[in-house]
Design an enzyme around this catalytic site. Structure first.
Site, PDB file in Angstrom:
ATOM      1  N   PRO A   1       0.751  -1.122   0.042  1.00 27.55           N
ATOM      2  CA  PRO A   1      -0.074   0.057  -0.188  1.00 27.55           C
ATOM      3  C   PRO A   1       0.909   1.195  -0.080  1.00 27.55           C
ATOM      4  O   PRO A   1       1.546   1.597   1.055  1.00 27.55           O
ATOM      5  CB  PRO A   1      -0.957  -0.188   1.247  1.00 27.55           C
TER       6      PRO A   1
ATOM      7  N   ASP B   1       5.883   2.394   2.270  1.00 25.40           N
ATOM      8  CA  ASP B   1       4.730   1.077   2.446  1.00 25.40           C
ATOM      9  C   ASP B   1       4.048   1.557   3.874  1.00 25.40           C
ATOM     10  O   ASP B   1       4.725   1.434   4.931  1.00 25.40           O
ATOM     11  CB  ASP B   1       5.836  -0.224   2.710  1.00 25.40           C
ATOM     12  N   HIS B   2       3.015   1.864   3.627  1.00 21.72           N
ATOM     13  CA  HIS B   2       2.028   2.262   4.602  1.00 21.72           C
ATOM     14  C   HIS B   2       1.797   1.197   5.864  1.00 21.72           C
ATOM     15  O   HIS B   2       1.332   1.687   6.933  1.00 21.72           O
ATOM     16  CB  HIS B   2       0.864   2.804   4.172  1.00 21.72           C
ATOM     17  N   ARG B   3       2.149  -0.165   5.414  1.00 24.71           N
ATOM     18  CA  ARG B   3       1.901  -1.000   6.363  1.00 24.71           C
ATOM     19  C   ARG B   3       3.267  -0.924   7.572  1.00 24.71           C
ATOM     20  O   ARG B   3       3.029  -1.188   8.645  1.00 24.71           O
ATOM     21  CB  ARG B   3       2.148  -2.403   6.022  1.00 24.71           C
TER      22      ARG B   3
ATOM     23  N   VAL C   1       5.305   1.896   7.581  1.00 26.51           N
ATOM     24  CA  VAL C   1       5.526   3.389   8.220  1.00 26.51           C
ATOM     25  C   VAL C   1       4.058   4.255   8.405  1.00 26.51           C
ATOM     26  O   VAL C   1       3.220   4.030   7.386  1.00 26.51           O
ATOM     27  CB  VAL C   1       6.605   4.111   6.997  1.00 26.51           C
TER      28      VAL C   1
END
Ligand code: CAO
Length: 551
Positions: free
Chosen positions: A347, A523-525, A527
């Protein structure tokens, strides 16, 4: 050891059938009853078995040939104790003849179980198993209807499968299924009770419904071209080579052995592309499909693979103008796979910022003479490397990889940074190790050397591995911002665009300042957005005052 002819046995009434698959080649060793060929009539796909165990010495037919009972399709050298050919063939022939002798009885029985003339209302009927093309005691592999279902004449009721053929038993009536008398795994023979139905009579003196020619409805029929005649026209017959896949309306074109293999391997045949004649699925197709699925699962770590995203359908471009096609290079195809894998698995969010590099640029330009002496050109890249290394140390949540299978975060105690290099062959990403421990000149020399090696296709695999983070600079080319794709399994990448002079408000006046656009994709998972803003904030401070890089 004696050589004997392999002949087409009784085809259950079909006159002439088409060879759709040649399973063996000269030199192959087979056991008695191993499949030699698959033939297809408009009723069934049937595998022709080896009459004896031995070695195939010759195959005299090819895919597309039409064959009939008694035709020679090849030669086999019987092995040792399996004895004389005639002895082997005889019993089978007798058996077949017995079966064909039974056919008129079967017809008679089917006629008996066919609907009787009625003058309206409804009646109960017990549907019996019709002639199964000479097969006996065949297991039910699928029940295609449920109690309470309404079916039309010819709708598939159950699918049975012998070791030679897959057959679907069609409904002889239109009506409602009242009670199913068999279950999956039951072995059925002609005449066995299958299910009970309530049959609606249309009334009048119309002909018996079942006496009409069954309308072609299965792929093996609609594709036609086999020239095989229907076995009987008086009553509906089992439809061959059909399988009701999970998604309604999807048809599968495959023989019994292929279906068996697919079941053993857990492959959904509706997803397998057939490479055989008329798109028929072959064993090789199933193997290739399973292999590709396994590879995808391994490469993707079990994430986002098999996502069911429909592929992009290409039009025929030549209808719009002249085109030519060329194969992708290995590098292009590998990059495409990596990009897509990252795009689908990660993501992505991109954080934008600008660093004031006016002072940094004066300092850099002042190094020109020193650089000439050293034979190294100082570009903005070493400063970016140093600033990113400092930011990774300060915000270690960017220096991780995610292990989603084990639900673990892998924290790295080293700082290696990849640099994206544009080469004539495509994008390459050599890695500079321990950036935090190197000085600007060392970084300038090493990045120039690696970039040159990349352009010369001289990079070793080890020089492209182990990065924690990537910098991709389009600053030498242009643009104001872009959204780079994270180079998984890293969790962030810094995109750098071309620095430009801009008026910047200093509290009382606008000042001309050289502003460097930064685009941090992450990567929004791994950070969160606040940390991403902190990261670019820190970069702008470090690049805005490069003395802080020393701290
Ligand atoms: N703003 C303004 N000018 C910049 C700049 C920036 N952000 N970055 C570099 N420049 C200048 C350099 O100073 C140099 O100018 P001078 O010759 O006047 O000093 C010129 O642009 C060319 O620099 P360079 O590209 O040779 O060197 P570099 O160290 O900046 O970059 C490398 C090296 C390997 C990153 C670069 O050559 C490259 O290949 N970039 C493309 C990377 C890429 O394709 N990324 C896309 C990936 S996603 O598809």
């Amino acid at each position: 050891m004696s050589e004997q002819e392999i002949k087409v046995p009784d085809l259950g009434g079909a006159d002439e059938v088409e060879v759709i698959e040649v399973i063996v080649s000269a030199g192959d060793s087979v056991e008695m009853e191993d499949p030699i060929l698959t033939v297809e009539s408009d009723k069934a796909s049937v595998e022709l078995p080896a009459p004896v165990a031995g070695k195939i010495t010759k195959v005299t037919v090819k895919v597309g040939d039409k064959v009939k009972e008694g035709d020679v399709v090849g030669m086999i050298e019987a092995s040792g104790e399996s004895g004389g050919s005639d002895d082997q063939e005889e019993p089978q022939q007798e058996e077949k003849e017995e079966q064909s002798d039974e056919t008129p009885e079967a017809e008679a029985e089917e006629k008996q179980s066919a609907p009787k003339k009625k003058s309206g209302g409804s009646r109960k009927e017990t549907v019996k198993v019709p002639s199964l093309d000479g097969f006996d005691n065949v297991p039910v592999i699928e029940i295609n209807v449920s109690e309470g279902d309404t079916v039309e004449v010819e709708d598939g009721l159950v699918t049975v499968e012998s070791d030679k053929a897959t057959l679907e038993v069609p409904s002889p009536y239109a009506g409602k299924i009242e009670k199913i008398l068999v279950k999956e795994g039951d072995k059925l023979s002609e005449g066995d009770d299958l299910l009970e139905m309530t049959v609606e009579d249309e009334g009048g003196d119309e002909e018996e419904e079942a006496s009409s020619e069954p309308a072609p409805k299965k792929e093996s029929k609609s594709e036609g071209g086999s020239g095989a005649k229907p076995e009987k026209s008086e009553a509906p017959q089992p439809q061959g080579s059909t399988y009701e896949p999970p998604s309604p309306g999807t048809k599968v074109h495959a023989g019994p052995a292929v279906r068996k293999l697919a079941r053993e391997l857990g492959a959904d045949l509706t997803r397998v592309k057939g490479s055989g004649p008329k798109g028929r699925i072959l064993k090789d197709d199933v193997h290739a499909y399973v292999k590709s699925q396994l590879q995808q699962a391994q490469q993707g770590g079990g994430v986002a693979t098999g996502s069911g995203i429909p592929g992009v359908k290409l039009p025929d471009f030549s209808q719009f103008g002249e085109v030519e096609r060329e194969s992708m290079s290995r590098m292009m195809s590998a990059t495409a796979t990596n990009m897509q894998r990252s795009w689908l698995n990660v993501p992505h969010v991109t954080q934008f910022d600008e660093a004031d590099i006016t002072e940094m640029e004066s300092f850099r330009k002042a190094q020109k003479t020193a650089g000439e002496k050293k034979g190294v050109k100082m570009t903005p890249l070493p400063f970016l490397l140093k600033a990113c290394a400092a930011a990774l140390a300060e915000l270690p949540q960017f220096n991780v990889s995610l292990d989603m299978e084990r639900k673990e975060v892998v924290r790295k105690k080293y700082i290696h940074i990849g640099i994206a290099v544009d080469t004539p062959n495509g994008l390459m990403v050599p890695v500079i190790r321990d950036v935090d421990q190197k000085g600007l000149w060392e970084l300038a020399a090493e990045s120039a050397e690696l970039a040159q090696k990349a352009r010369d296709k001289q990079l070793k695999p080890a020089e492209m591995q182990g990065a924690c983070f990537t910098i991709t600079s389009l600053g030498g080319i242009g643009g104001t911002a872009f959204t780079p794709i994270v180079n998984t399994p890293e969790v962030a990448i810094l995109g750098v665009s071309k620095a430009a002079m801009k008026p910047v408000w200093d509290g009382s006046d606008f000042q001309p300042r050289l502003m460097l656009p930064l685009s941090l994709s992450y990567d929004h998972r791994a950070v969160n957005g606040a940390d991403a803003a902190r990261f670019t904030n820190l970069l702008t401070q470090l690049l805005g005052d490069i003395r802080t890089l020393l701290l």
